[in-house]
Scaffold this motif. Structure first.
Motif, PDB file in Angstrom:
ATOM      1  N   PRO A  26      -1.803  -9.604 -31.816  1.00 64.58           N
ATOM      2  CA  PRO A  26      -0.940  -8.054 -31.443  1.00 64.58           C
ATOM      3  C   PRO A  26      -0.585  -7.401 -32.793  1.00 64.58           C
ATOM      4  O   PRO A  26      -0.259  -7.945 -33.871  1.00 64.58           O
ATOM      5  N   ALA A  27      -0.889  -5.941 -32.538  1.00 63.66           N
ATOM      6  CA  ALA A  27      -0.826  -4.727 -33.782  1.00 63.66           C
ATOM      7  C   ALA A  27       0.423  -4.585 -33.690  1.00 63.66           C
ATOM      8  O   ALA A  27       1.542  -4.440 -32.894  1.00 63.66           O
ATOM      9  N   LEU A  28       1.002  -3.830 -34.949  1.00 60.44           N
ATOM     10  CA  LEU A  28       2.337  -3.314 -35.025  1.00 60.44           C
ATOM     11  C   LEU A  28       1.988  -1.783 -34.722  1.00 60.44           C
ATOM     12  O   LEU A  28       0.767  -1.243 -35.088  1.00 60.44           O
ATOM     13  N   ASP A  29       2.931  -1.003 -34.472  1.00 60.65           N
ATOM     14  CA  ASP A  29       2.898   0.313 -34.154  1.00 60.65           C
ATOM     15  C   ASP A  29       3.498   1.066 -35.037  1.00 60.65           C
ATOM     16  O   ASP A  29       4.106   2.159 -34.644  1.00 60.65           O
ATOM     17  N   LEU A  30       3.661   0.628 -36.096  1.00 62.96           N
ATOM     18  CA  LEU A  30       4.550   1.419 -37.365  1.00 62.96           C
ATOM     19  C   LEU A  30       3.772   1.639 -38.311  1.00 62.96           C
ATOM     20  O   LEU A  30       2.786   0.937 -38.979  1.00 62.96           O
ATOM     21  N   GLY A  31       3.953   2.920 -39.089  1.00 67.58           N
ATOM     22  CA  GLY A  31       3.279   3.215 -40.520  1.00 67.58           C
ATOM     23  C   GLY A  31       1.937   2.531 -40.607  1.00 67.58           C
ATOM     24  O   GLY A  31       1.270   2.773 -39.951  1.00 67.58           O
ATOM     25  N   LEU A  32       1.783   2.473 -41.963  1.00 66.83           N
ATOM     26  CA  LEU A  32       0.801   1.801 -42.495  1.00 66.83           C
ATOM     27  C   LEU A  32       0.697   0.298 -42.243  1.00 66.83           C
ATOM     28  O   LEU A  32       1.724  -0.417 -42.623  1.00 66.83           O
ATOM     29  N   THR A  33      -0.321  -0.107 -41.828  1.00 63.47           N
ATOM     30  CA  THR A  33      -0.512  -1.675 -41.510  1.00 63.47           C
ATOM     31  C   THR A  33      -1.433  -2.130 -42.358  1.00 63.47           C
ATOM     32  O   THR A  33      -2.476  -1.641 -42.574  1.00 63.47           O
ATOM     33  N   CYS A  34      -1.121  -3.480 -42.851  1.00 63.71           N
ATOM     34  CA  CYS A  34      -2.159  -4.133 -43.823  1.00 63.71           C
ATOM     35  C   CYS A  34      -2.241  -5.690 -43.472  1.00 63.71           C
ATOM     36  O   CYS A  34      -1.158  -6.294 -42.819  1.00 63.71           O
ATOM     37  N   LEU A  35      -3.169  -6.326 -43.486  1.00 67.46           N
ATOM     38  CA  LEU A  35      -3.613  -7.740 -43.225  1.00 67.46           C
ATOM     39  C   LEU A  35      -3.715  -8.422 -44.601  1.00 67.46           C
ATOM     40  O   LEU A  35      -4.859  -8.117 -45.196  1.00 67.46           O
ATOM     41  N   PRO A  36      -2.553  -9.224 -45.042  1.00 71.49           N
ATOM     42  CA  PRO A  36      -2.977  -9.868 -46.391  1.00 71.49           C
ATOM     43  C   PRO A  36      -4.005 -11.107 -46.185  1.00 71.49           C
ATOM     44  O   PRO A  36      -3.811 -11.908 -45.133  1.00 71.49           O
ATOM     45  N   THR A  37      -5.161 -10.831 -46.862  1.00 76.15           N
ATOM     46  CA  THR A  37      -5.999 -11.896 -46.551  1.00 76.15           C
ATOM     47  C   THR A  37      -6.305 -12.674 -47.875  1.00 76.15           C
ATOM     48  O   THR A  37      -6.511 -11.937 -49.003  1.00 76.15           O
ATOM     49  N   TYR A  38      -6.433 -13.988 -47.618  1.00 73.24           N
ATOM     50  CA  TYR A  38      -6.629 -14.854 -48.577  1.00 73.24           C
ATOM     51  C   TYR A  38      -8.078 -15.606 -48.552  1.00 73.24           C
ATOM     52  O   TYR A  38      -8.254 -16.119 -47.438  1.00 73.24           O
ATOM     53  N   LEU A  39      -8.959 -15.281 -49.372  1.00 73.94           N
ATOM     54  CA  LEU A  39     -10.322 -15.951 -49.550  1.00 73.94           C
ATOM     55  C   LEU A  39     -10.143 -17.107 -50.322  1.00 73.94           C
ATOM     56  O   LEU A  39     -10.079 -17.113 -51.752  1.00 73.94           O
ATOM     57  N   VAL A  40     -10.401 -18.416 -49.984  1.00 77.36           N
ATOM     58  CA  VAL A  40      -9.986 -19.640 -50.713  1.00 77.36           C
ATOM     59  C   VAL A  40     -11.149 -20.546 -50.691  1.00 77.36           C
ATOM     60  O   VAL A  40     -11.659 -20.778 -49.730  1.00 77.36           O
ATOM     61  N   ILE A  41     -12.048 -20.607 -52.052  1.00 82.74           N
ATOM     62  CA  ILE A  41     -13.240 -21.197 -52.291  1.00 82.74           C
ATOM     63  C   ILE A  41     -13.368 -22.135 -52.954  1.00 82.74           C
ATOM     64  O   ILE A  41     -12.524 -22.478 -53.931  1.00 82.74           O
ATOM     65  N   ASP A  42     -13.861 -23.378 -52.349  1.00 85.29           N
ATOM     66  CA  ASP A  42     -14.240 -24.521 -53.055  1.00 85.29           C
ATOM     67  C   ASP A  42     -15.081 -24.369 -54.201  1.00 85.29           C
ATOM     68  O   ASP A  42     -16.019 -23.811 -54.050  1.00 85.29           O
ATOM     69  N   ALA A  43     -14.412 -24.632 -55.512  1.00 84.19           N
ATOM     70  CA  ALA A  43     -15.250 -24.284 -56.613  1.00 84.19           C
ATOM     71  C   ALA A  43     -15.635 -25.580 -57.527  1.00 84.19           C
ATOM     72  O   ALA A  43     -15.474 -25.592 -58.486  1.00 84.19           O
ATOM     73  N   SER A  44     -15.650 -26.717 -56.818  1.00 84.62           N
ATOM     74  CA  SER A  44     -15.605 -28.035 -57.427  1.00 84.62           C
ATOM     75  C   SER A  44     -16.988 -28.052 -58.063  1.00 84.62           C
ATOM     76  O   SER A  44     -17.907 -27.403 -57.599  1.00 84.62           O
ATOM     77  N   SER A  45     -17.385 -29.259 -58.704  1.00 81.15           N
ATOM     78  CA  SER A  45     -18.644 -29.610 -59.404  1.00 81.15           C
ATOM     79  C   SER A  45     -19.926 -29.768 -58.052  1.00 81.15           C
ATOM     80  O   SER A  45     -21.008 -29.198 -58.339  1.00 81.15           O
ATOM     81  N   SER A  46     -19.307 -30.051 -56.891  1.00 78.30           N
ATOM     82  CA  SER A  46     -20.618 -30.474 -55.892  1.00 78.30           C
ATOM     83  C   SER A  46     -21.052 -28.912 -55.486  1.00 78.30           C
ATOM     84  O   SER A  46     -21.967 -28.616 -54.861  1.00 78.30           O
ATOM     85  N   MET A  47     -20.172 -27.867 -55.827  1.00 77.61           N
ATOM     86  CA  MET A  47     -20.663 -26.576 -55.550  1.00 77.61           C
ATOM     87  C   MET A  47     -21.593 -25.840 -56.707  1.00 77.61           C
ATOM     88  O   MET A  47     -22.077 -24.692 -56.557  1.00 77.61           O
TER      89      MET A  47
END
Length: 227
Positions: free
Chosen positions: A7-28
């Motif tokens: 559901p969206a907000l109907d107020l002012g400027l809306t943002c979606l805090p987005t976290y890209l979390v990537i496995d960077a272990s040795s297998s990668m």
């Protein structure tokens, strides 16, 4: 195609805090080149899409033995260059979930202070293996605790040696498992899926998730919020 829509907000400027979390272990390590090339492509696409960059503020975290904050919460248009990720070390889940909770708490406060109406954060979690730490689940449970108002939505992508039983514990909305042995193609597709989600979400001013991703099978789907 079925989608989940927040559901969206109907107020002012809306943002979606987005976290890209990537496995960077040795297998990668064998896929480090593809990882960085794909991240650069995502970065360039967002640079050319100011509406998406403004809507989907992004934080990039790489994790191995310890988590590393690669890009703090930012509009991508304000990030001068995409840093390269180096893959080495173990696959510690617990520490990154703890860092995520701290980042979300601080980032939501900062965004609201900046005049933004903040949607529930979204975490895109990419991993190619099973956790090497034993007590990670308690930290994940703290991250998604229903009693914490800022708990994020979590969408997980597993490929390579990822354990489907583990992936089913590391999500709140969707969990995907690559259906082939080509880890590099799966990695690229997972990041493309995230990018498409951000593009669609910015167009709708709300989180919009496709429940299918090319090359992946959906192994866990929370239908509580489905239309």
């Amino acid at each position: 195609m079925s989608v989940y829509t927040e559901p969206a907000l109907d107020l002012g400027l809306t943002c979606l805090p987005t976290y890209l979390v990537i496995d960077a272990s040795s297998s990668m390590s064998p896929h480090q080149g593809v990882l960085n090339a794909t991240l650069e492509r995502v970065y360039q696409t967002l640079q050319r899409s100011p509406r998406v960059s403004e809507f989907a503020h992004i934080c990039l975290i790489a994790f191995s033995t310890d988590p590393h904050l690669v890009i703090p919460m930012s509009e991508v248009s304000q990030v001068p260059v995409m840093p390269e990720i180096v893959c080495a070390g173990a696959t510690e889940y617990g520490k990154v979930f703890e860092l995520l909770r701290q980042c979300i708490e601080n980032d939501v406060t900062a965004l609201r202070s900046g005049g933004w109406d903040v949607l529930r954060p979204a975490v895109f979690f990419l991993t190619d293996g099973a956790p090497t730490d034993r007590h990670w689940k308690a930290r994940f449970d703290a991250l998604v605790d229903p009693g914490w108002p800022r708990r994020p939505h979590v969408i997980s992508y597993g490929f390579g040696g990822a354990d489907p039983a583990v992936l089913k514990q590391v999500y709140t909305k969707l969990a995907f498992l690559a259906d082939g042995s080509d880890s590099e193609a799966a990695l690229s597709e997972a990041l493309s899926s995230m990018l498409n989600t951000l593009i669609n979400s910015s167009a709708n001013n709300q989180l919009t998730l496709a429940v299918q991703t090319t090359g992946f099978q959906t192994i866990a789907l929370n239908r509580e919020y489905m239309d």
